[in-house]
Design a protein around this motif. Sequence first.
Motif, PDB file in Angstrom:
ATOM      1  N   THR A  56       0.855  -1.298   0.265  1.00 29.68           N
ATOM      2  CA  THR A  56      -0.009  -0.004  -0.125  1.00 29.68           C
ATOM      3  C   THR A  56       0.944   1.502   0.476  1.00 29.68           C
ATOM      4  O   THR A  56       0.061   2.400  -0.698  1.00 29.68           O
ATOM      5  CB  THR A  56      -1.147   0.235   1.124  1.00 29.68           C
ATOM      6  N   ALA A  57       2.406   1.305   0.476  1.00 30.92           N
ATOM      7  CA  ALA A  57       2.461   2.340   0.725  1.00 30.92           C
ATOM      8  C   ALA A  57       3.179   3.695  -1.099  1.00 30.92           C
ATOM      9  O   ALA A  57       3.416   2.150  -1.586  1.00 30.92           O
ATOM     10  CB  ALA A  57       4.063   2.204   1.092  1.00 30.92           C
ATOM     11  N   ARG A  58       2.743   4.678  -0.756  1.00 29.21           N
ATOM     12  CA  ARG A  58       3.430   5.406  -2.369  1.00 29.21           C
ATOM     13  C   ARG A  58       3.608   6.563  -1.694  1.00 29.21           C
ATOM     14  O   ARG A  58       3.440   7.035  -1.012  1.00 29.21           O
ATOM     15  CB  ARG A  58       1.746   5.413  -3.378  1.00 29.21           C
ATOM     16  N   ASN A  65       5.013  12.927  -0.341  1.00 34.65           N
ATOM     17  CA  ASN A  65       5.022  12.628   1.311  1.00 34.65           C
ATOM     18  C   ASN A  65       4.651  11.491   0.788  1.00 34.65           C
ATOM     19  O   ASN A  65       4.303  11.300  -0.487  1.00 34.65           O
ATOM     20  CB  ASN A  65       3.847  13.183   1.719  1.00 34.65           C
ATOM     21  N   ILE A  66       4.923  10.292   2.078  1.00 31.94           N
ATOM     22  CA  ILE A  66       4.562   8.843   1.675  1.00 31.94           C
ATOM     23  C   ILE A  66       3.431   8.474   2.547  1.00 31.94           C
ATOM     24  O   ILE A  66       3.353   8.825   3.614  1.00 31.94           O
ATOM     25  CB  ILE A  66       6.093   8.003   2.429  1.00 31.94           C
ATOM     26  N   GLY A  67       2.453   7.850   2.126  1.00 30.07           N
ATOM     27  CA  GLY A  67       1.471   7.550   2.476  1.00 30.07           C
ATOM     28  C   GLY A  67       0.874   5.716   1.977  1.00 30.07           C
ATOM     29  O   GLY A  67       1.037   5.274   1.204  1.00 30.07           O
ATOM     30  N   THR A  68      -0.171   5.979   1.949  1.00 26.63           N
ATOM     31  CA  THR A  68      -1.392   4.491   2.240  1.00 26.63           C
ATOM     32  C   THR A  68      -2.419   5.152   0.760  1.00 26.63           C
ATOM     33  O   THR A  68      -2.838   4.621  -0.023  1.00 26.63           O
ATOM     34  CB  THR A  68      -1.665   4.011   2.354  1.00 26.63           C
ATOM     35  N   SER A  69      -2.067   6.471   0.672  1.00 29.14           N
ATOM     36  CA  SER A  69      -3.666   6.329  -0.648  1.00 29.14           C
ATOM     37  C   SER A  69      -2.225   7.858  -1.629  1.00 29.14           C
ATOM     38  O   SER A  69      -1.099   8.474  -1.706  1.00 29.14           O
ATOM     39  CB  SER A  69      -4.868   7.869  -0.240  1.00 29.14           C
ATOM     40  N   CYS A  72      -1.765  12.366   0.337  1.00 29.17           N
ATOM     41  CA  CYS A  72      -1.429  11.958   1.073  1.00 29.17           C
ATOM     42  C   CYS A  72      -3.238  12.666   2.156  1.00 29.17           C
ATOM     43  O   CYS A  72      -3.276  13.468   1.923  1.00 29.17           O
ATOM     44  CB  CYS A  72      -0.416  12.166   1.837  1.00 29.17           C
ATOM     45  N   ALA A  73      -2.770  12.567   2.974  1.00 30.12           N
ATOM     46  CA  ALA A  73      -3.607  12.844   4.599  1.00 30.12           C
ATOM     47  C   ALA A  73      -3.717  14.551   4.385  1.00 30.12           C
ATOM     48  O   ALA A  73      -4.271  15.482   5.005  1.00 30.12           O
ATOM     49  CB  ALA A  73      -3.310  12.265   5.464  1.00 30.12           C
ATOM     50  N   ARG A  76      -5.144  16.201   1.477  1.00 29.23           N
ATOM     51  CA  ARG A  76      -6.782  16.043   2.139  1.00 29.23           C
ATOM     52  C   ARG A  76      -7.156  16.974   2.173  1.00 29.23           C
ATOM     53  O   ARG A  76      -8.099  17.430   2.028  1.00 29.23           O
ATOM     54  CB  ARG A  76      -6.682  14.761   1.816  1.00 29.23           C
ATOM     55  N   VAL A  91      11.668  12.838   3.187  1.00 31.80           N
ATOM     56  CA  VAL A  91      10.181  12.790   3.369  1.00 31.80           C
ATOM     57  C   VAL A  91      10.257  12.757   5.037  1.00 31.80           C
ATOM     58  O   VAL A  91       9.438  13.209   5.782  1.00 31.80           O
ATOM     59  CB  VAL A  91       9.529  11.075   3.059  1.00 31.80           C
ATOM     60  N   TRP A  95       8.138  14.398   8.058  1.00 31.38           N
ATOM     61  CA  TRP A  95       8.208  13.729   9.778  1.00 31.38           C
ATOM     62  C   TRP A  95       8.376  14.401  10.903  1.00 31.38           C
ATOM     63  O   TRP A  95       7.948  15.157  11.226  1.00 31.38           O
ATOM     64  CB  TRP A  95       8.172  12.670   9.769  1.00 31.38           C
ATOM     65  N   GLU A  98       6.735  17.859  11.167  1.00 28.78           N
ATOM     66  CA  GLU A  98       5.173  17.748  11.220  1.00 28.78           C
ATOM     67  C   GLU A  98       5.069  17.016  13.039  1.00 28.78           C
ATOM     68  O   GLU A  98       4.136  17.032  14.136  1.00 28.78           O
ATOM     69  CB  GLU A  98       4.222  16.101  10.763  1.00 28.78           C
ATOM     70  N   ARG A  99       6.378  16.576  13.682  1.00 23.92           N
ATOM     71  CA  ARG A  99       6.485  16.132  14.939  1.00 23.92           C
ATOM     72  C   ARG A  99       6.747  17.372  16.096  1.00 23.92           C
ATOM     73  O   ARG A  99       6.048  17.594  16.813  1.00 23.92           O
ATOM     74  CB  ARG A  99       7.494  15.135  15.343  1.00 23.92           C
TER      75      ARG A  99
END
Lengths: 200, 200
Positions: A56-58, A65-69, A72-73, A76, A91, A95, A98-99
């Motif tokens: 799923t990772a893409r 960014n790396i996500g599963t859709s 990315c979130a 979106r 990436v 992250w 974001e932290r």
Amino acid sequence: MPPPGDRDDIEALIDLMARLPGLGPRSARRAVLHLIARRGPLLTPLAELTRKVADTARECLNCGNIGTSDICAICRDERRATGLLCVVEDVADLWAMERSGQFRGRYHVLGGTLSALDAVGPEDLGIPRLVDRIAAEGISEVILALNATIDGQTTAHYIADALEGRVTLSSLAQGVPIGGELDYLDDGTITAALAARKPL
Amino acid sequence: MPPPGDRDDIEALIDLMARLPGLGPRSARRAVLHLIARRGPLLTPLAELTRKVADTARECLNCGNIGTSDICAICRDERRATGLLCVVEDVADLWAMERSGQFRGRYHVLGGTLSALDAVGPEDLGIPRLVDRIAAEGISEVILALNATIDGQTTAHYIADALEGRVTLSSLAQGVPIGGELDYLDDGTITAALAARKPL
């Protein structure tokens, strides 16, 4: 390597693990024995998760960014359409930003830095796409959060030139890190901190 | 941790990887991004191999080695029924012995050392089973290849007492490691090397 015999899969797993950053042959052996000794809590979940992530990772088509859709979130999330864009090298840097929990805009992941030596040009880093995004998404401010290395700063200068006049541009402040002791800092950091000193 | 959103599996994989010896949260993140960037050559084979190893890896019922069958390749190998047995603390030590390629007998893996503090007694280390094996397999010589730590040496003394009179006993020599420089060695090693000096 473990001795030859009936351990071919275990040996192959050690070889693969040894190719991860931060692990060598010895730590890969330790890690695999650790996994086998903890089959239920560790090895079986690891097998399932690596399979899921491999399936799923893409990369986000919009920001990298790396996500599963496909999108990315972060891209979106309508609450993050703040007209503010943060440019990062990779990436892991996204992250890290974001932290900190401080940035509420969107990102653009370059995937590297400009490098004449390695023949990495602006197209390889998606800089033309970055320019397009700025128009398409109505971005008014860009923060360059590139690493404070020669390559990172060269790339920041190039992007700053490309975006000149289109958006408000800024880069991360340079100075003494929180908890940093002057005695352990390099000259460059002290010079930067001195030049950017704040009136009290 | 990566930001929340659609990356739950990736996040869970990072958490698991961070529990491996030698990896922390930061290096686990790097490893997972490295894996995702190399899906074909690394992530997919890793998923397959962890699944296979989770399904097949087991302890040899005879010696405690890790393999993919109930009795490991070393115990099955008739050429290694030499009447010589090497006692090691754990499987990593067995593999280290095998890498030297010098020992052609069989092994007995204790799985730890005696420890009053952690309530590890002789039964926990399979020492009664070791005594049984010596009779059953016609072992005439036992090499104690335990770590040169206090716990390792205490355990070696206990086993030596238990096997006294039944077999020829020896332990690995202590001294200067190959390539070792005296200036960097601890006093204990130099004392041991001096006491065990060899006539030329």
